[in-house]
Write a protein that holds these residues in place. Structure first.
Motif, PDB file in Angstrom:
ATOM      1  N   ALA A   1       0.822  -1.221   0.000  1.00  0.00           N
ATOM      2  CA  ALA A   1       0.000   0.000   0.000  1.00  0.00           C
ATOM      3  C   ALA A   1       0.853   1.268   0.000  1.00  0.00           C
ATOM      4  O   ALA A   1       0.496   2.260  -0.638  1.00  0.00           O
ATOM      5  CB  ALA A   1      -0.940  -0.005   1.211  1.00  0.00           C
ATOM      6  N   GLU A   2       1.959   1.241   0.750  1.00  0.00           N
ATOM      7  CA  GLU A   2       2.771   2.462   0.908  1.00  0.00           C
ATOM      8  C   GLU A   2       4.260   2.120   0.824  1.00  0.00           C
ATOM      9  O   GLU A   2       4.992   2.221   1.819  1.00  0.00           O
ATOM     10  CB  GLU A   2       2.445   3.122   2.252  1.00  0.00           C
ATOM     11  N   PRO A   3       4.721   1.714  -0.376  1.00  0.00           N
ATOM     12  CA  PRO A   3       6.104   1.240  -0.505  1.00  0.00           C
ATOM     13  C   PRO A   3       7.162   2.269  -0.089  1.00  0.00           C
ATOM     14  O   PRO A   3       8.150   1.904   0.545  1.00  0.00           O
ATOM     15  CB  PRO A   3       6.239   0.881  -1.989  1.00  0.00           C
ATOM     16  N   GLN A   4       6.934   3.563  -0.394  1.00  0.00           N
ATOM     17  CA  GLN A   4       7.936   4.574  -0.029  1.00  0.00           C
ATOM     18  C   GLN A   4       8.048   4.711   1.492  1.00  0.00           C
ATOM     19  O   GLN A   4       9.154   4.767   2.040  1.00  0.00           O
ATOM     20  CB  GLN A   4       7.594   5.960  -0.634  1.00  0.00           C
ATOM     21  N   LEU A   5       6.891   4.756   2.152  1.00  0.00           N
ATOM     22  CA  LEU A   5       6.903   4.902   3.611  1.00  0.00           C
ATOM     23  C   LEU A   5       7.489   3.660   4.276  1.00  0.00           C
ATOM     24  O   LEU A   5       8.253   3.767   5.244  1.00  0.00           O
ATOM     25  CB  LEU A   5       5.482   5.165   4.141  1.00  0.00           C
ATOM     26  N   ALA A   6       7.141   2.481   3.760  1.00  0.00           N
ATOM     27  CA  ALA A   6       7.687   1.233   4.311  1.00  0.00           C
ATOM     28  C   ALA A   6       9.211   1.227   4.172  1.00  0.00           C
ATOM     29  O   ALA A   6       9.930   0.817   5.097  1.00  0.00           O
ATOM     30  CB  ALA A   6       7.079   0.034   3.606  1.00  0.00           C
ATOM     31  N   ALA A   7       9.722   1.724   3.033  1.00  0.00           N
ATOM     32  CA  ALA A   7      11.166   1.774   2.807  1.00  0.00           C
ATOM     33  C   ALA A   7      11.834   2.757   3.770  1.00  0.00           C
ATOM     34  O   ALA A   7      12.919   2.488   4.304  1.00  0.00           O
ATOM     35  CB  ALA A   7      11.466   2.166   1.360  1.00  0.00           C
ATOM     36  N   LEU A   8      11.175   3.879   4.021  1.00  0.00           N
ATOM     37  CA  LEU A   8      11.706   4.852   4.988  1.00  0.00           C
ATOM     38  C   LEU A   8      11.814   4.225   6.381  1.00  0.00           C
ATOM     39  O   LEU A   8      12.803   4.413   7.090  1.00  0.00           O
ATOM     40  CB  LEU A   8      10.792   6.086   5.067  1.00  0.00           C
ATOM     41  N   ARG A   9      10.794   3.474   6.749  1.00  0.00           N
ATOM     42  CA  ARG A   9      10.834   2.832   8.064  1.00  0.00           C
ATOM     43  C   ARG A   9      11.946   1.794   8.119  1.00  0.00           C
ATOM     44  O   ARG A   9      12.660   1.697   9.120  1.00  0.00           O
ATOM     45  CB  ARG A   9       9.498   2.172   8.408  1.00  0.00           C
TER      46      ARG A   9
ATOM     47  N   SER B   1       7.142   6.439  17.146  1.00  0.00           N
ATOM     48  CA  SER B   1       8.447   5.822  16.874  1.00  0.00           C
ATOM     49  C   SER B   1       8.941   5.131  18.144  1.00  0.00           C
ATOM     50  O   SER B   1       8.464   5.421  19.249  1.00  0.00           O
ATOM     51  CB  SER B   1       9.459   6.885  16.454  1.00  0.00           C
ATOM     52  N   TYR B   2       9.938   4.252  17.994  1.00  0.00           N
ATOM     53  CA  TYR B   2      10.551   3.647  19.177  1.00  0.00           C
ATOM     54  C   TYR B   2      11.204   4.725  20.044  1.00  0.00           C
ATOM     55  O   TYR B   2      11.188   4.632  21.266  1.00  0.00           O
ATOM     56  CB  TYR B   2      11.594   2.604  18.772  1.00  0.00           C
ATOM     57  N   ALA B   3      11.769   5.756  19.422  1.00  0.00           N
ATOM     58  CA  ALA B   3      12.386   6.847  20.194  1.00  0.00           C
ATOM     59  C   ALA B   3      11.332   7.520  21.090  1.00  0.00           C
ATOM     60  O   ALA B   3      11.606   7.834  22.259  1.00  0.00           O
ATOM     61  CB  ALA B   3      13.022   7.864  19.246  1.00  0.00           C
ATOM     62  N   MET B   4      10.126   7.724  20.552  1.00  0.00           N
ATOM     63  CA  MET B   4       9.032   8.302  21.351  1.00  0.00           C
ATOM     64  C   MET B   4       8.616   7.337  22.464  1.00  0.00           C
ATOM     65  O   MET B   4       8.332   7.752  23.593  1.00  0.00           O
ATOM     66  CB  MET B   4       7.828   8.610  20.438  1.00  0.00           C
ATOM     67  N   LEU B   5       8.593   6.047  22.146  1.00  0.00           N
ATOM     68  CA  LEU B   5       8.215   5.030  23.134  1.00  0.00           C
ATOM     69  C   LEU B   5       9.214   5.024  24.294  1.00  0.00           C
ATOM     70  O   LEU B   5       8.815   4.923  25.461  1.00  0.00           O
ATOM     71  CB  LEU B   5       8.155   3.659  22.461  1.00  0.00           C
TER      72      LEU B   5
ATOM     73  N   ARG C   1      14.714   1.854   6.672  1.00  0.00           N
ATOM     74  CA  ARG C   1      15.996   2.547   6.775  1.00  0.00           C
ATOM     75  C   ARG C   1      16.303   2.957   8.207  1.00  0.00           C
ATOM     76  O   ARG C   1      17.463   2.984   8.613  1.00  0.00           O
ATOM     77  CB  ARG C   1      15.981   3.774   5.861  1.00  0.00           C
ATOM     78  N   ASP C   2      15.275   3.334   8.971  1.00  0.00           N
ATOM     79  CA  ASP C   2      15.502   3.802  10.343  1.00  0.00           C
ATOM     80  C   ASP C   2      14.296   3.455  11.213  1.00  0.00           C
ATOM     81  O   ASP C   2      13.482   4.308  11.562  1.00  0.00           O
ATOM     82  CB  ASP C   2      15.757   5.320  10.344  1.00  0.00           C
ATOM     83  N   LYS C   3      14.206   2.161  11.549  1.00  0.00           N
ATOM     84  CA  LYS C   3      13.051   1.675  12.323  1.00  0.00           C
ATOM     85  C   LYS C   3      12.864   2.434  13.631  1.00  0.00           C
ATOM     86  O   LYS C   3      11.747   2.618  14.095  1.00  0.00           O
ATOM     87  CB  LYS C   3      13.253   0.193  12.674  1.00  0.00           C
ATOM     88  N   TRP C   4      13.959   2.821  14.259  1.00  0.00           N
ATOM     89  CA  TRP C   4      13.892   3.404  15.605  1.00  0.00           C
ATOM     90  C   TRP C   4      13.206   4.765  15.609  1.00  0.00           C
ATOM     91  O   TRP C   4      12.434   5.082  16.502  1.00  0.00           O
ATOM     92  CB  TRP C   4      15.300   3.523  16.192  1.00  0.00           C
ATOM     93  N   ASN C   5      13.500   5.574  14.600  1.00  0.00           N
ATOM     94  CA  ASN C   5      13.015   6.962  14.605  1.00  0.00           C
ATOM     95  C   ASN C   5      11.819   7.212  13.699  1.00  0.00           C
ATOM     96  O   ASN C   5      11.243   8.298  13.730  1.00  0.00           O
ATOM     97  CB  ASN C   5      14.162   7.910  14.224  1.00  0.00           C
ATOM     98  N   TYR C   6      11.431   6.208  12.922  1.00  0.00           N
ATOM     99  CA  TYR C   6      10.349   6.408  11.961  1.00  0.00           C
ATOM    100  C   TYR C   6       8.993   6.483  12.682  1.00  0.00           C
ATOM    101  O   TYR C   6       8.691   5.640  13.534  1.00  0.00           O
ATOM    102  CB  TYR C   6      10.321   5.285  10.914  1.00  0.00           C
ATOM    103  N   VAL C   7       8.180   7.480  12.320  1.00  0.00           N
ATOM    104  CA  VAL C   7       6.836   7.639  12.893  1.00  0.00           C
ATOM    105  C   VAL C   7       5.807   7.257  11.824  1.00  0.00           C
ATOM    106  O   VAL C   7       5.671   7.950  10.817  1.00  0.00           O
ATOM    107  CB  VAL C   7       6.596   9.107  13.337  1.00  0.00           C
ATOM    108  N   PRO C   8       5.067   6.132  12.003  1.00  0.00           N
ATOM    109  CA  PRO C   8       4.066   5.740  11.010  1.00  0.00           C
ATOM    110  C   PRO C   8       2.970   6.797  10.864  1.00  0.00           C
ATOM    111  O   PRO C   8       2.678   7.540  11.818  1.00  0.00           O
ATOM    112  CB  PRO C   8       3.492   4.427  11.560  1.00  0.00           C
ATOM    113  N   PRO C   9       2.336   6.866   9.677  1.00  0.00           N
ATOM    114  CA  PRO C   9       1.288   7.871   9.450  1.00  0.00           C
ATOM    115  C   PRO C   9       0.056   7.617  10.319  1.00  0.00           C
ATOM    116  O   PRO C   9      -0.143   6.523  10.831  1.00  0.00           O
ATOM    117  CB  PRO C   9       0.958   7.681   7.962  1.00  0.00           C
ATOM    118  N   GLY C  10      -0.754   8.670  10.448  1.00  0.00           N
ATOM    119  CA  GLY C  10      -2.033   8.512  11.161  1.00  0.00           C
ATOM    120  C   GLY C  10      -1.881   8.419  12.665  1.00  0.00           C
ATOM    121  O   GLY C  10      -2.581   7.652  13.319  1.00  0.00           O
ATOM    122  N   GLY C  11      -0.927   9.189  13.214  1.00  0.00           N
ATOM    123  CA  GLY C  11      -0.791   9.209  14.678  1.00  0.00           C
ATOM    124  C   GLY C  11       0.056   8.096  15.243  1.00  0.00           C
ATOM    125  O   GLY C  11      -0.087   7.736  16.418  1.00  0.00           O
ATOM    126  N   GLY C  12       0.946   7.523  14.420  1.00  0.00           N
ATOM    127  CA  GLY C  12       1.848   6.476  14.905  1.00  0.00           C
ATOM    128  C   GLY C  12       2.903   7.023  15.854  1.00  0.00           C
ATOM    129  O   GLY C  12       2.979   8.231  16.103  1.00  0.00           O
TER     130      GLY C  12
END
Length: 197
Positions: A110-118, A133-137, A120-131
């Motif tokens: 559904a969202e290949p660009q956003l999935a690729a961004l995540r 990140s691990y850094a926020m957690l 690249r940096d799983k820790w800091n990536y904030v998913p769309p729609g109020g997601g």
């Protein structure tokens, strides 16, 4: 000289049908399945084997149904009153925002660009729609650690376990973001080290 932090016996909730299907649960309140209930009993037996003074520990769970049920089954398995534990809202799972309920395969489609961004940096990536990140957690979880006054059993979630591993053991964010967090086992966090039982 720092006094040592209390030992944490971290238990991830047992399996749910969404876990089985590889769906992102986040803050959706999905119940345990049959295997998940067995895993909760297994976690109780493992806790008893690793910590003979288990009745003296503090017990705290995330407010979600899957974590509370895991805690109650675990406590019943080791002969403690099922309801005798605290609930801490800060232990709720990381939220995946608009992606909750999807599998990673569906997200990538559904969202290949956003999935690729995540990726690249799983820790800091904030998913769309109020997601989140691990850094926020980690910022949400840090005060939980500061509030611990004694050895504690915490029943929570995979994402929360990764935050604890980063905070308690100094595991790099890149490594912590990808670590497997097992169901039915106990993750012992003690003296800046971790081990699975």
């Amino acid at each position: 000289m720092h006094s040592p932090r209390p030992t944490i016996y971290f238990i991830r909730h047992g399996e749910t049908d969404w876990n089985l299907e590889g769906r992102l649960q986040g803050q959706k309140d999905i119940p345990l399945n049959k295997l998940g209930r067995v895993q909760a009993e297994e976690a109780g037996r493992r806790l008893r084997s690793v910590c003979p003074h288990y009745e003296d520990l503090a017990y705290v769970a995330s407010p979600m149904r899957r974590t509370r049920d895991t805690m109650e089954i675990l406590r019943g398995t080791i002969g403690l009153p099922p309801q005798g534990y605290g609930v801490d809202e800060r232990l709720i799972e990381i939220t995946f925002g608009a992606w909750e309920g999807m599998t990673w395969k569906e997200v990538r489609r559904a969202e290949p660009q956003l999935a690729a961004l995540r990726e690249r940096d799983k820790w800091n990536y904030v998913p769309p729609g109020g997601g989140e990140s691990y850094a926020m957690l980690v910022d949400r979880i840090r005060p939980v650690l500061d509030d611990l006054t004694r050895d504690t059993v915490i029943v929570a979630h995979g994402g929360v376990a990764r935050a604890f591993l980063s905070l308690c053991c100094g595991i790099s964010s890149r490594q912590a973001a990808s670590m497997d967090i097992w169901q039915g086992r106990v993750l012992v966090l003690q003296d800046r080290k971790h081990r699975w039982v």
